[in-house]
Motif scaffolding. Structure first.
Motif, PDB file in Angstrom:
ATOM      1  N   GLN A  61       0.761  -1.109  -0.098  1.00 51.41           N
ATOM      2  CA  GLN A  61      -0.132  -0.003  -0.078  1.00 51.41           C
ATOM      3  C   GLN A  61       0.993   1.353  -0.055  1.00 51.41           C
ATOM      4  O   GLN A  61       0.537   2.377  -0.683  1.00 51.41           O
ATOM      5  N   TRP A  62       1.932   1.133   0.903  1.00 50.59           N
ATOM      6  CA  TRP A  62       2.800   2.387   0.433  1.00 50.59           C
ATOM      7  C   TRP A  62       3.535   2.408  -0.668  1.00 50.59           C
ATOM      8  O   TRP A  62       3.658   3.860  -1.454  1.00 50.59           O
ATOM      9  N   LEU A  63       3.885   1.543  -1.489  1.00 48.07           N
ATOM     10  CA  LEU A  63       4.546   1.513  -2.555  1.00 48.07           C
ATOM     11  C   LEU A  63       3.497   1.933  -3.809  1.00 48.07           C
ATOM     12  O   LEU A  63       3.723   2.924  -4.394  1.00 48.07           O
ATOM     13  N   ASP A  64       2.286   1.532  -3.654  1.00 48.95           N
ATOM     14  CA  ASP A  64       1.040   2.114  -4.297  1.00 48.95           C
ATOM     15  C   ASP A  64       0.972   3.541  -4.275  1.00 48.95           C
ATOM     16  O   ASP A  64       0.603   4.400  -5.084  1.00 48.95           O
ATOM     17  N   PHE A  65       0.804   4.044  -2.934  1.00 51.88           N
ATOM     18  CA  PHE A  65       0.561   5.454  -2.834  1.00 51.88           C
ATOM     19  C   PHE A  65       1.874   6.245  -3.325  1.00 51.88           C
ATOM     20  O   PHE A  65       1.780   7.281  -3.930  1.00 51.88           O
TER      21      PHE A  65
ATOM     22  N   ASP B 127      14.583   5.374   1.198  1.00 50.89           N
ATOM     23  CA  ASP B 127      13.690   4.791   2.208  1.00 50.89           C
ATOM     24  C   ASP B 127      14.203   5.299   3.682  1.00 50.89           C
ATOM     25  O   ASP B 127      14.954   4.645   4.068  1.00 50.89           O
ATOM     26  N   LEU B 128      13.678   6.369   4.236  1.00 47.31           N
ATOM     27  CA  LEU B 128      14.105   6.681   5.596  1.00 47.31           C
ATOM     28  C   LEU B 128      13.473   6.051   6.636  1.00 47.31           C
ATOM     29  O   LEU B 128      12.185   5.813   6.370  1.00 47.31           O
TER      30      LEU B 128
ATOM     31  N   THR C  59      11.102   8.939   1.138  1.00 46.07           N
ATOM     32  CA  THR C  59       9.882   8.362   1.867  1.00 46.07           C
ATOM     33  C   THR C  59      10.363   8.094   3.215  1.00 46.07           C
ATOM     34  O   THR C  59      11.408   7.568   3.618  1.00 46.07           O
ATOM     35  N   CYS C  60       9.178   8.334   4.245  1.00 50.96           N
ATOM     36  CA  CYS C  60       9.415   7.997   5.619  1.00 50.96           C
ATOM     37  C   CYS C  60       8.214   7.471   6.100  1.00 50.96           C
ATOM     38  O   CYS C  60       7.352   8.519   6.457  1.00 50.96           O
ATOM     39  N   TYR C  61       7.692   6.149   5.995  1.00 47.18           N
ATOM     40  CA  TYR C  61       6.342   5.823   6.285  1.00 47.18           C
ATOM     41  C   TYR C  61       6.451   5.217   7.575  1.00 47.18           C
ATOM     42  O   TYR C  61       7.448   5.029   8.573  1.00 47.18           O
TER      43      TYR C  61
ATOM     44  N   LEU D 213       2.059  10.060   9.303  1.00 50.60           N
ATOM     45  CA  LEU D 213       2.028  10.652  10.693  1.00 50.60           C
ATOM     46  C   LEU D 213       0.877  10.141  11.408  1.00 50.60           C
ATOM     47  O   LEU D 213       0.021   9.823  10.681  1.00 50.60           O
ATOM     48  N   HIS D 214       1.013   9.640  12.508  1.00 47.59           N
ATOM     49  CA  HIS D 214      -0.302   9.405  13.249  1.00 47.59           C
ATOM     50  C   HIS D 214      -1.219  10.673  13.385  1.00 47.59           C
ATOM     51  O   HIS D 214      -0.611  11.856  13.486  1.00 47.59           O
TER      52      HIS D 214
END
Length: 251
Positions: free
Chosen positions: A21-25, A40-41, A108-110, A144-145
């Protein structure tokens, strides 16, 4: 140090479907990853970095930065198994410019990793460091939350999980600072030598910030074209959105 004690078990518990899902986003926001220099952080055990590299198919370069040596060790094994080329570096969010990184097209930082920066000055410093390693017009994507997640969902939250030779207990409490939470995480791992379970405990502190504060910090760091979203599909933010997504461009 975060996750240093039980990176292996953290990896077992992680919902692997989130990485897709992060990849798709990411691809939804920036398009093709081929040919790009990507960081990718807080790469953790390397799942997302591996997906990035697979998308590039040798055209471009992916870097992964994490503070935890144990996480990076697991990441190295995963990337070798996946037969992808990712450069792993140990480093601090707040000192990215000290690492051997080229001008990057995308950072990116997920997984709410920036919430571990529980002081606003550290968050602003990190934004400035990301801006320094990005090429002009480079893109920064992170999540972020939300305030709702930290202030309404987490306090009093409990989760337990058990396997044959290990178990996990997670309890969350409201933190002392505004918009913060404390997570008490304990793994019970069977030890044959002891003839019993060995308890591995870590306490994690997270904090989030109002979106207006986040956007102001990004602007201070030199970012423009700031956009916010309420989910992986880019939907609008609501009062009960659990995770905020942010896109910003280095000016």
């Amino acid at each position: 140090m975060m996750y240093q004690t039980f990176a292996y078990y953290y990896d077992l518990l992680m919902d692997k479907s989130l990485y897709q899902q992060w990849l798709d986003f990411t691809e939804q926001r920036v398009g093709t990853l081929a040919g790009q220099q990507i960081l990718d952080l807080a790469c953790g055990t390397g799942d997302l970095a591996s997906l990035y590299a697979q998308r590039q198919n040798g055209n471009g370069q992916v870097y992964g930065v994490d503070l935890s040596e144990e996480m990076l060790s697991l990441a190295s094994q995963r990337l070798a198994n996946d037969q992808v080329d990712v450069t792993l570096l140990q480093g601090d969010f707040r000192q990215l410019s000290q690492l051997d990184l080229p001008p990057l097209d995308l950072v990116t930082c997920y997984d709410d990793s920036l919430c571990y920066l529980t002081d606003l000055s550290d968050l602003t410093t990190t934004f400035k460091q990301v801006a320094q390693v990005l090429a002009p017009q480079g893109t920064f994507l992170f999540d972020l939350h939300s305030l709702y997640q930290v202030n309404e969902v987490f306090p009093g939250y409990m989760y337990n999980y058990r396997e044959e030779d290990w178990a996990f207990m997670w309890a969350s409490f409201a933190g002392e600072a505004s918009n913060s939470v404390t997570h008490d995480l304990t793994f019970f791992v069977w030890d044959d030598a002891l003839g019993g379970y060995d308890a591995l405990n870590e306490t994690h502190h997270e904090r989030t910030y109002p979106l207006a504060t986040v956007e102001a910090a990004l602007q201070t760091a030199g970012f423009t074209q700031i956009q916010t979203f309420g989910g992986f599909a880019g939907e609008a933010i609501t009062a009960t959105t659990p995770r905020w997504f942010v896109q910003a461009q280095r000016g």
